[in-house]
Design a protein around this motif. Structure first.
Motif, PDB file in Angstrom:
ATOM      1  N   ASP A   1       0.867  -1.182   0.000  1.00 35.99           N
ATOM      2  CA  ASP A   1       0.000   0.000   0.000  1.00 35.99           C
ATOM      3  C   ASP A   1       0.900   1.227   0.000  1.00 35.99           C
ATOM      4  O   ASP A   1       1.543   1.535   1.000  1.00 35.99           O
ATOM      5  CB  ASP A   1      -0.888  -0.014   1.251  1.00 35.99           C
ATOM      6  CG  ASP A   1      -1.746   1.238   1.398  1.00 35.99           C
ATOM      7  OD1 ASP A   1      -1.571   2.196   0.614  1.00 35.99           O
ATOM      8  OD2 ASP A   1      -2.597   1.258   2.306  1.00 35.99           O
ATOM      9  N   PRO A   2       0.993   1.944  -1.122  1.00 34.52           N
ATOM     10  CA  PRO A   2       1.934   3.070  -1.199  1.00 34.52           C
ATOM     11  C   PRO A   2       1.509   4.293  -0.395  1.00 34.52           C
ATOM     12  O   PRO A   2       2.292   5.238  -0.257  1.00 34.52           O
ATOM     13  CB  PRO A   2       1.961   3.393  -2.698  1.00 34.52           C
ATOM     14  CG  PRO A   2       0.640   2.941  -3.209  1.00 34.52           C
ATOM     15  CD  PRO A   2       0.297   1.721  -2.393  1.00 34.52           C
ATOM     16  N   THR A   3       0.305   4.301   0.153  1.00 34.64           N
ATOM     17  CA  THR A   3      -0.182   5.481   0.872  1.00 34.64           C
ATOM     18  C   THR A   3       0.000   5.370   2.377  1.00 34.64           C
ATOM     19  O   THR A   3       0.551   6.271   3.008  1.00 34.64           O
ATOM     20  CB  THR A   3      -1.664   5.739   0.540  1.00 34.64           C
ATOM     21  OG1 THR A   3      -2.424   4.543   0.813  1.00 34.64           O
ATOM     22  CG2 THR A   3      -1.824   6.094  -0.933  1.00 34.64           C
ATOM     23  N   THR A   4      -0.476   4.279   2.967  1.00 36.47           N
ATOM     24  CA  THR A   4      -0.337   4.056   4.419  1.00 36.47           C
ATOM     25  C   THR A   4       0.178   2.628   4.621  1.00 36.47           C
ATOM     26  O   THR A   4      -0.570   1.739   5.028  1.00 36.47           O
ATOM     27  CB  THR A   4      -1.683   4.247   5.140  1.00 36.47           C
ATOM     28  OG1 THR A   4      -2.684   3.434   4.500  1.00 36.47           O
ATOM     29  CG2 THR A   4      -2.122   5.703   5.107  1.00 36.47           C
ATOM     30  N   PRO A   5       1.460   2.388   4.368  1.00 31.60           N
ATOM     31  CA  PRO A   5       1.980   1.018   4.263  1.00 31.60           C
ATOM     32  C   PRO A   5       1.940   0.198   5.536  1.00 31.60           C
ATOM     33  O   PRO A   5       1.926  -1.034   5.469  1.00 31.60           O
ATOM     34  CB  PRO A   5       3.417   1.224   3.790  1.00 31.60           C
ATOM     35  CG  PRO A   5       3.771   2.620   4.200  1.00 31.60           C
ATOM     36  CD  PRO A   5       2.502   3.393   4.082  1.00 31.60           C
ATOM     37  N   ASP A   6       1.916   0.831   6.701  1.00 31.50           N
ATOM     38  CA  ASP A   6       1.944   0.092   7.954  1.00 31.50           C
ATOM     39  C   ASP A   6       0.668   0.253   8.767  1.00 31.50           C
ATOM     40  O   ASP A   6       0.620  -0.127   9.943  1.00 31.50           O
ATOM     41  CB  ASP A   6       3.154   0.527   8.796  1.00 31.50           C
ATOM     42  CG  ASP A   6       4.473   0.195   8.119  1.00 31.50           C
ATOM     43  OD1 ASP A   6       4.569  -0.879   7.493  1.00 31.50           O
ATOM     44  OD2 ASP A   6       5.411   1.022   8.200  1.00 31.50           O
ATOM     45  N   THR A   7      -0.374   0.803   8.141  1.00 36.06           N
ATOM     46  CA  THR A   7      -1.662   0.987   8.807  1.00 36.06           C
ATOM     47  C   THR A   7      -2.717   0.133   8.134  1.00 36.06           C
ATOM     48  O   THR A   7      -2.879   0.192   6.911  1.00 36.06           O
ATOM     49  CB  THR A   7      -2.091   2.461   8.770  1.00 36.06           C
ATOM     50  OG1 THR A   7      -1.102   3.262   9.417  1.00 36.06           O
ATOM     51  CG2 THR A   7      -3.429   2.656   9.468  1.00 36.06           C
ATOM     52  N   PHE A   8      -3.437  -0.630   8.913  1.00 32.17           N
ATOM     53  CA  PHE A   8      -4.478  -1.483   8.371  1.00 32.17           C
ATOM     54  C   PHE A   8      -5.729  -0.632   8.168  1.00 32.17           C
ATOM     55  O   PHE A   8      -6.412  -0.287   9.125  1.00 32.17           O
ATOM     56  CB  PHE A   8      -4.766  -2.648   9.327  1.00 32.17           C
ATOM     57  CG  PHE A   8      -5.500  -3.790   8.679  1.00 32.17           C
ATOM     58  CD1 PHE A   8      -6.844  -3.686   8.364  1.00 32.17           C
ATOM     59  CD2 PHE A   8      -4.842  -4.976   8.389  1.00 32.17           C
ATOM     60  CE1 PHE A   8      -7.514  -4.738   7.763  1.00 32.17           C
ATOM     61  CE2 PHE A   8      -5.508  -6.034   7.794  1.00 32.17           C
ATOM     62  CZ  PHE A   8      -6.844  -5.910   7.474  1.00 32.17           C
TER      63      PHE A   8
END
Length: 350
Positions: free
Chosen positions: A248-255
């Motif tokens: 996910d290029p926008t929020t890579p570590d947030t589900f």
């Protein structure tokens, strides 16, 4: 009527389900299964994962995926954790897993801590299921009560792993067929694909989309042009293929639901991701749009699909065993020293 299928609440109320041709009852599994025998189980698992994720946030996505790779091969029985022995060919060396799955060492770390507190009590299969749920929570995703009471397999199935796990190059037809084989719906497919809202992927699993998609000599036309240029900089043509980039290029570590928003603008990393939105006339498009517009709806359906997945082919009662070490069946310590795979990037789509 909910066109997207069952909510989490509705799913949990079902008593009998048929998955992959194996009937089972949800009553066999219970979130309170260890309340009297290992009451601090959740806090033990959470403690290990909190520490690990602080130094390696990518691990949270890897553990969700590890649970998926376990359940889709002869059920949620921790067979993926077994190393090679004289009688077992490990699933870890199957093409979708080799040089790909991560988190085996973390599961072993959790198992050691659990055994110290509650010896010979908690299965490795349940540790995988709990780790997936807690990983979602630690990444600010949904939480749920994990049904527990699974037991561990005595065998692994390398050939079934190669057959049952979807590849990142699958088109929508093959993805639907793969999930249908597990009696999973199209909504389950789209919801579980949302697990790609966290984690990383290796260039080698999507580089053909950047330069020579389907042997056309051109990039995949469904890729956002700016995103294409970004990926080409990370993954040069003819490069080693092991560079990593965010799923996910926008929020890579947030589900979150940004995975679906990315698909709407051509920013799905794997072909199997973008197929959900870019396949003309597909019923998956409306589901992607619904999840992109309503994160709560996505979370509800993700939870329902994860619970459903966690019930595939479970061993309960006197079936299987409770392994004392997750990478070998009891009484076969010869498998403990064998490492058959490197833990690296993402190979299967999920």
């Amino acid at each position: 009527m909910n066109p997207l299928g069952l909510s989490a609440t509705a799913f949990c109320c079902m008593v009998f389900v048929l998955i992959g041709g194996v009937p089972f009852s949800n009553a066999q599994l219970d979130p309170s299964f260890y309340n009297s025998t290992c009451s601090n189980l959740d806090s033990i698992v959470r403690g290990v994962l909190t520490n690990v994720s602080q130094s390696d946030p990518r691990m949270l996505g890897s553990l969700i995926r590890l649970h998926f790779h376990d359940c889709f091969v002869q059920g949620c029985d921790a067979s993926i954790l077994l190393n090679d022995t004289a009688t077992i060919v490990s699933e870890q060396s199957a093409p979708p897993n080799n040089n790909s799955i991560r988190g085996l060492d973390v599961i072993n770390q959790i198992k050691t801590a659990v055994e110290n507190a509650c010896p010979n009590t908690v299965s490795c299969a349940d540790i995988l299921a709990l780790s997936a749920e807690i990983s979602s929570d630690l990444a600010n995703g949904p939480t749920w009560q994990v049904p527990l009471g699974r037991r561990d397999s005595l065998t692994a199935n390398n050939s079934l792993a190669a057959q049952n796990l979807p590849a990142p190059t699958f088109n929508l037809t093959r993805l639907k067929s793969n999930f249908d084989n597990q009696n999973f719906s199209t909504t389950d497919l789209v919801a579980l694909s949302g697990g790609h809202t966290i984690g990383r992927g290796q260039c080698r699993f999507f580089v053909d989309r950047l330069y020579n998609f389907s042997n056309t000599g051109n990039p995949d036309s469904t890729l956002n042009t700016t995103y294409l240029q970004t990926l080409q900089a990370i993954c040069p043509n003819g490069g080693p293929g092991t560079n990593l980039t965010d799923l996910d290029p926008t929020t890579p570590d947030t589900f979150d639901s940004n995975y679906y928003s990315n698909l709407q603008v051509g920013k799905g990393l794997f072909q199997s991701d973008q197929e959900l939105f870019s396949t003309n006339g597909s019923d998956t498009i409306s589901i992607v749009n619904s999840f992109a517009n309503n994160q709560t709806l996505f979370f509800e359906n993700f939870v329902a699909s994860m619970i459903k997945m966690g019930n595939i082919g479970v061993l309960t009662g006197s079936q299987g065993e409770i392994r004392t070490q997750c990478n070998a069946v009891n009484g076969n310590s010869s498998g403990l020293a064998t490492v058959v795979t490197k833990e690296d990037g993402m190979a299967s789509s999920f």
